[in-house]
Design an enzyme around this catalytic site. Structure first.
Site, PDB file in Angstrom:
ATOM      1  N   ARG A  66       6.507 -11.566   5.361  1.00 64.38           N
ATOM      2  CA  ARG A  66       5.939 -11.452   6.702  1.00 64.38           C
ATOM      3  C   ARG A  66       6.437 -12.602   7.555  1.00 64.38           C
ATOM      4  O   ARG A  66       6.556 -13.726   7.082  1.00 64.38           O
ATOM      5  CB  ARG A  66       4.407 -11.521   6.641  1.00 64.38           C
ATOM      6  CG  ARG A  66       3.805 -10.374   5.879  1.00 64.38           C
ATOM      7  CD  ARG A  66       2.297 -10.485   5.849  1.00 64.38           C
ATOM      8  NE  ARG A  66       1.734  -9.496   4.946  1.00 64.38           N
ATOM      9  CZ  ARG A  66       0.452  -9.416   4.639  1.00 64.38           C
ATOM     10  NH1 ARG A  66      -0.402 -10.274   5.168  1.00 64.38           N
ATOM     11  NH2 ARG A  66       0.006  -8.491   3.811  1.00 64.38           N
ATOM     12  N   HIS A  81      -8.443  -0.967  -0.717  1.00 64.62           N
ATOM     13  CA  HIS A  81      -7.465  -2.042  -0.921  1.00 64.62           C
ATOM     14  C   HIS A  81      -8.242  -3.249  -1.406  1.00 64.62           C
ATOM     15  O   HIS A  81      -9.322  -3.530  -0.888  1.00 64.62           O
ATOM     16  CB  HIS A  81      -6.786  -2.496   0.369  1.00 64.62           C
ATOM     17  CG  HIS A  81      -6.206  -1.411   1.197  1.00 64.62           C
ATOM     18  ND1 HIS A  81      -4.860  -1.177   1.236  1.00 64.62           N
ATOM     19  CD2 HIS A  81      -6.768  -0.528   2.040  1.00 64.62           C
ATOM     20  CE1 HIS A  81      -4.627  -0.185   2.082  1.00 64.62           C
ATOM     21  NE2 HIS A  81      -5.765   0.225   2.571  1.00 64.62           N
ATOM     22  N   GLN A  90       1.151 -10.967  -3.392  1.00 64.86           N
ATOM     23  CA  GLN A  90      -0.256 -10.584  -3.315  1.00 64.86           C
ATOM     24  C   GLN A  90      -0.710 -10.118  -4.682  1.00 64.86           C
ATOM     25  O   GLN A  90       0.035  -9.425  -5.373  1.00 64.86           O
ATOM     26  CB  GLN A  90      -0.419  -9.403  -2.368  1.00 64.86           C
ATOM     27  CG  GLN A  90      -0.451  -9.743  -0.917  1.00 64.86           C
ATOM     28  CD  GLN A  90      -0.776  -8.504  -0.104  1.00 64.86           C
ATOM     29  OE1 GLN A  90      -0.179  -7.459  -0.291  1.00 64.86           O
ATOM     30  NE2 GLN A  90      -1.728  -8.624   0.792  1.00 64.86           N
ATOM     31  N   ASP A 149      -2.492  -7.584  -5.626  1.00 66.44           N
ATOM     32  CA  ASP A 149      -2.951  -6.409  -4.912  1.00 66.44           C
ATOM     33  C   ASP A 149      -3.527  -5.373  -5.881  1.00 66.44           C
ATOM     34  O   ASP A 149      -3.160  -5.330  -7.046  1.00 66.44           O
ATOM     35  CB  ASP A 149      -1.736  -5.793  -4.206  1.00 66.44           C
ATOM     36  CG  ASP A 149      -2.122  -5.171  -2.881  1.00 66.44           C
ATOM     37  OD1 ASP A 149      -3.326  -5.063  -2.605  1.00 66.44           O
ATOM     38  OD2 ASP A 149      -1.204  -4.786  -2.135  1.00 66.44           O
ATOM     39  N   LYS A 203     -15.089  -3.819   5.507  1.00 66.60           N
ATOM     40  CA  LYS A 203     -14.547  -4.681   4.449  1.00 66.60           C
ATOM     41  C   LYS A 203     -15.505  -5.791   4.068  1.00 66.60           C
ATOM     42  O   LYS A 203     -16.394  -6.165   4.835  1.00 66.60           O
ATOM     43  CB  LYS A 203     -13.216  -5.276   4.875  1.00 66.60           C
ATOM     44  CG  LYS A 203     -13.313  -6.170   6.096  1.00 66.60           C
ATOM     45  CD  LYS A 203     -12.046  -6.989   6.296  1.00 66.60           C
ATOM     46  CE  LYS A 203     -12.199  -7.895   7.519  1.00 66.60           C
ATOM     47  NZ  LYS A 203     -11.211  -8.939   7.604  1.00 66.60           N
ATOM     48  N   CYS A 237       0.792  -1.241   0.000  1.00 63.78           N
ATOM     49  CA  CYS A 237       0.000   0.000   0.000  1.00 63.78           C
ATOM     50  C   CYS A 237       0.828   1.297   0.000  1.00 63.78           C
ATOM     51  O   CYS A 237       0.568   2.177  -0.833  1.00 63.78           O
ATOM     52  CB  CYS A 237      -0.971   0.016   1.162  1.00 63.78           C
ATOM     53  SG  CYS A 237      -1.482  -1.582   1.760  1.00 63.78           S
ATOM     54  N   HIS A 296      -5.124  -1.084  -5.595  1.00 62.39           N
ATOM     55  CA  HIS A 296      -5.619   0.057  -4.829  1.00 62.39           C
ATOM     56  C   HIS A 296      -6.414   0.950  -5.760  1.00 62.39           C
ATOM     57  O   HIS A 296      -5.971   1.239  -6.867  1.00 62.39           O
ATOM     58  CB  HIS A 296      -4.459   0.818  -4.186  1.00 62.39           C
ATOM     59  CG  HIS A 296      -3.778   0.004  -3.137  1.00 62.39           C
ATOM     60  ND1 HIS A 296      -2.622  -0.687  -3.379  1.00 62.39           N
ATOM     61  CD2 HIS A 296      -4.127  -0.270  -1.853  1.00 62.39           C
ATOM     62  CE1 HIS A 296      -2.281  -1.347  -2.275  1.00 62.39           C
ATOM     63  NE2 HIS A 296      -3.171  -1.114  -1.334  1.00 62.39           N
TER      64      HIS A 296
HETATM   65 ZN   LIG Z   1      -3.315  -2.076   0.447  1.00 60.54          ZN
END
Ligand SMILES: [Zn+2]
Ligand SMILES: [Zn+2]
Length: 644
Positions: free
Chosen positions: A367, A515, A385, A387, A469, A338, A389
């Site tokens: 992680r 996200h 990920q 991902d 979410k 992010c 945005h």
């Molecule tokens: Zn994010």
């Protein structure tokens, strides 16, 4: 003594003397047939034993074995019986720790010098059956906490003592069956004869309280069902899951490996696995492009200060790896993408006209996960990920959420997942952002799901502190659920990074940031795909779509030509031109789950064709190499374009 009035779920009411047991009250409220299946009751929405006295008016609902709660009580009770059996068999050589019901069964942790092995199962199961045949009542006792501590200390059960010492209540409840007494909240089955169908399944090591610095215990896993049919079905499913285990198939199909030399939780993609992954990534990128997304690439490390600004160091620090120093400045590996996407955003000014901005990235993050938690591709320390945005204006939020859900479900469907459970998590107790924002965006999430005709459950208070979410759990071929997609509105990061745009009024405003991950982690998603398809991937993502098999050495050269042509045409083809029997080579190709085998003998060589044999054994009429390549392309195209 006064009377109390109780009401059953169907509305029927009955009066009984105050202090009557739940079992007595049930006799007046439900049929014999239901009572025979009833293990406990919900009394004013609280689960209690059948023997518990009822002192006030209220609602009373039977908890039957066919319900999830009933099954859980049965399994938890079976855990007690297993601990009782272990104590009777092995005496003071074994200390008992904890034994809860879990999904599909139960476990109990024991401290024993020599850990249990599967060879011990039969003796323990036989003892449990004996305990069941004793029909021992399962009784609830209430005790002063200090009294309970003394009791378990006398018994030489230090784990129970520690649990009790950490509790805050003055009175605690214990459950007794015969000589066995366990610390427990309950409720439980009325007596041990309810234990009819159970089985011990496996043994594993586990640290006391999950703490690696504490005692290593042995955990015995088992399950229990109301009837034999339930157990049989479950064991079949376990066997099916074992056959599909992605770690086993990952090795057999040469998809990925994990090496101690590289490090635990770090995936090495073998060429076949890498090809599978490339197909998935290509499709993903292409599909996002077609839906108005732009692709980003961002670094793997960033200055520690960035993670301070983002709040990751404060809220997520224990999952991040230690800093490294470059030119006397500290840098850390990214646990999320992010802040980088915000970095891209903040590198130039933005106006309301540009919205929505949709940026996606296959971003690899790192992680920390405990060694004990690592599991094949499902739980790793470095993963990618998928991902994205989205930056938009408040008035665009609902439409953007709709678009995200629409794209997510479309892509999941292409991967073969048609069934899912959807959850909406709302505002938790601790949160940032204004109430107005929370309300607006929660409403937008709801509207978007309703517009899409999605049924969803609300998880009240389960949202992240920065916004509401949506979570989507997919169901695989065996009916197992996997958390994949998540869509989160964020009021926090735009604030922290001072993300703004110039509105129509010429003033600075803060955009809404969403996200979104669709597959979640590519590693985990591919793990799920391997198990879902049992390694037999659909043609469009199969790492090896076709394998050329010659009948004799005479066709080896022709085989190489066919191979070259098909590779040129973009078909993922391999060749097996070894001097082996055709049947042997077919069997090997089948084991590798290759969708098409191209068999070439003299006839094919002379006519410039191939005979196409499907994995199922079915033969297609001979075709030219080009015809085959076109067929493969058409089939793949159709698979990734089936838009509902
Ligand atoms: Zn994010
Ligand atoms: Zn218990």
């Amino acid at each position: 003594m006064g009377e109390i009035t109780l009401q059953a779920p169907d509305g029927k009411t009955a009066s009984v003397p105050a202090g009557s047991s739940a079992a007595e009250a049930l006799r007046k409220l439900v049929s014999n047939k239901v009572r025979k299946q009833t293990v406990a009751v919900l009394y004013n929405d609280r689960a209690i034993d059948l023997s518990a006295p009822l002192e006030e008016d209220g609602t009373l609902a039977p908890i039957t074995l066919s319900s999830e709660e009933g099954q859980e009580i049965l399994r938890h009770s079976t855990a007690h019986a297993m601990a009782q059996a272990v104590k009777e068999l092995y005496g003071d050589g074994v200390k008992v720790a904890i034994g809860p019901a879990i999904e599909d069964g139960f476990y109990y942790d024991f401290d024993r010098k020599t850990p249990f092995t599967p060879e011990d199962f039969e003796a323990i199961e036989n003892k449990m059956a004996e305990i069941a045949s004793r029909r021992q009542p399962v009784e609830r006792l209430e005790m002063d906490r200090q009294e309970a501590i003394d009791f378990f200390r006398d018994k030489g059960e230090p784990y129970k003592v520690e649990l009790l010492e950490d509790m805050e209540n003055d009175t605690v409840s214990l459950y007794r069956q015969g000589d066995f007494i366990d610390l427990c909240r309950g409720p439980h089955i009325p007596d041990t004869s309810w234990l009819k169908v159970f089985k011990l399944l496996r043994v594993a090591g586990s640290y006391w309280r999950g703490d690696e610095s504490r005692q290593m215990l042995t955990r015995l896993y088992g399950t229990a069902f109301a009837d034999k049919k339930g157990l049989k079905k479950y064991l079949h499913q376990l066997e099916e899951a074992r056959k599909r285990d992605h770690r086993k198939l990952g090795k057999e199909l040469a998809l990925f490996s994990i090496s101690e030399d590289i490090g635990p939780g770090l995936i090495l993609w073998q060429p076949r696995g890498a090809t599978l992954r490339r197909c998935i990534e290509d499709y993903w990128k292409d599909e996002h492009w077609r839906h108005g997304y732009e692709l980003l690439y961002t670094p793997h490390i960033a200055r520690q200060d960035l993670w301070k600004t983002s709040g990751h160091l404060d809220f997520y620090g224990e999952n991040m790896y230690s800093p490294m120093e470059i030119d006397e400045v500290k840098y850390q590996l990214k646990p999320m993408n992010c802040p980088f996407h915000i970095g891209v955003y903040n590198s130039s000014p933005h106006s309301y006209r540009e919205f929505p901005i949709r940026w996606c990235e296959l971003g690899t993050v790192y992680r920390y996960e405990r060694t004990g938690a690592l599991h094949g591709l499902m739980r790793v320390r470095g993963f990618t990920q998928d991902d994205a945005h989205i930056f938009c204006r408040p008035d665009q939020l609902e439409e953007e959420i709709f678009n995200i859900i629409d794209l997510n479900l479309h892509i999941l469907k292409t991967f073969g997942f048609d069934e899912y459970d959807v959850y909406l998590s709302t505002r938790p107790d601790k949160y940032v952002g204004s109430d107005e924002h929370w309300q607006l965006s929660t409403e937008a999430l709801k509207q978007a799901m309703e517009k899409k005709g999605l049924e969803y459950e609300i998880d009240p208070g389960e949202g992240v502190f920065y916004g509401p979410k949506i979570d989507i759990k997919i169901k695989d071929q065996l009916g197992r659920s996997w958390q994949c997609s998540t869509i989160q509105v964020d009021f926090n990061l735009p604030e922290r990074f001072n993300v703004t745009y110039t509105g129509q009024d010429g003033e600075k405003h803060q955009p809404i940031m969403i996200h979104r991950a669709l597959m979640g982690s590519l590693e985990r998603f591919i793990g799920v795909l391997i198990e879902h398809y049992a390694g037999a991937f659909p043609l469009w993502m199969a790492p090896e779509q076709a394998r050329i098999l010659n009948i004799t050495d005479d066709q080896a050269d022709y085989g190489r030509q066919v191979y070259q042509k098909l590779r040129q045409a973009g078909v993922r083809v391999e060749k097996d031109l070894r001097n082996e029997k055709l049947n042997y080579k077919i069997r090997e190709a089948q084991m590798m789950k290759v969708p098409y085998m191209l068999i070439i003998g003299d006839r094919e060589k002379e006519s410039g064709t191939v005979t196409v044999r499907k994995k199922s054994g079915e033969n297609l009429p001979p075709m030219t190499v080009k015809e085959f390549a076109d067929m493969v392309h058409d089939e793949c195209q159709a698979a990734v374009e089936r838009r509902q």
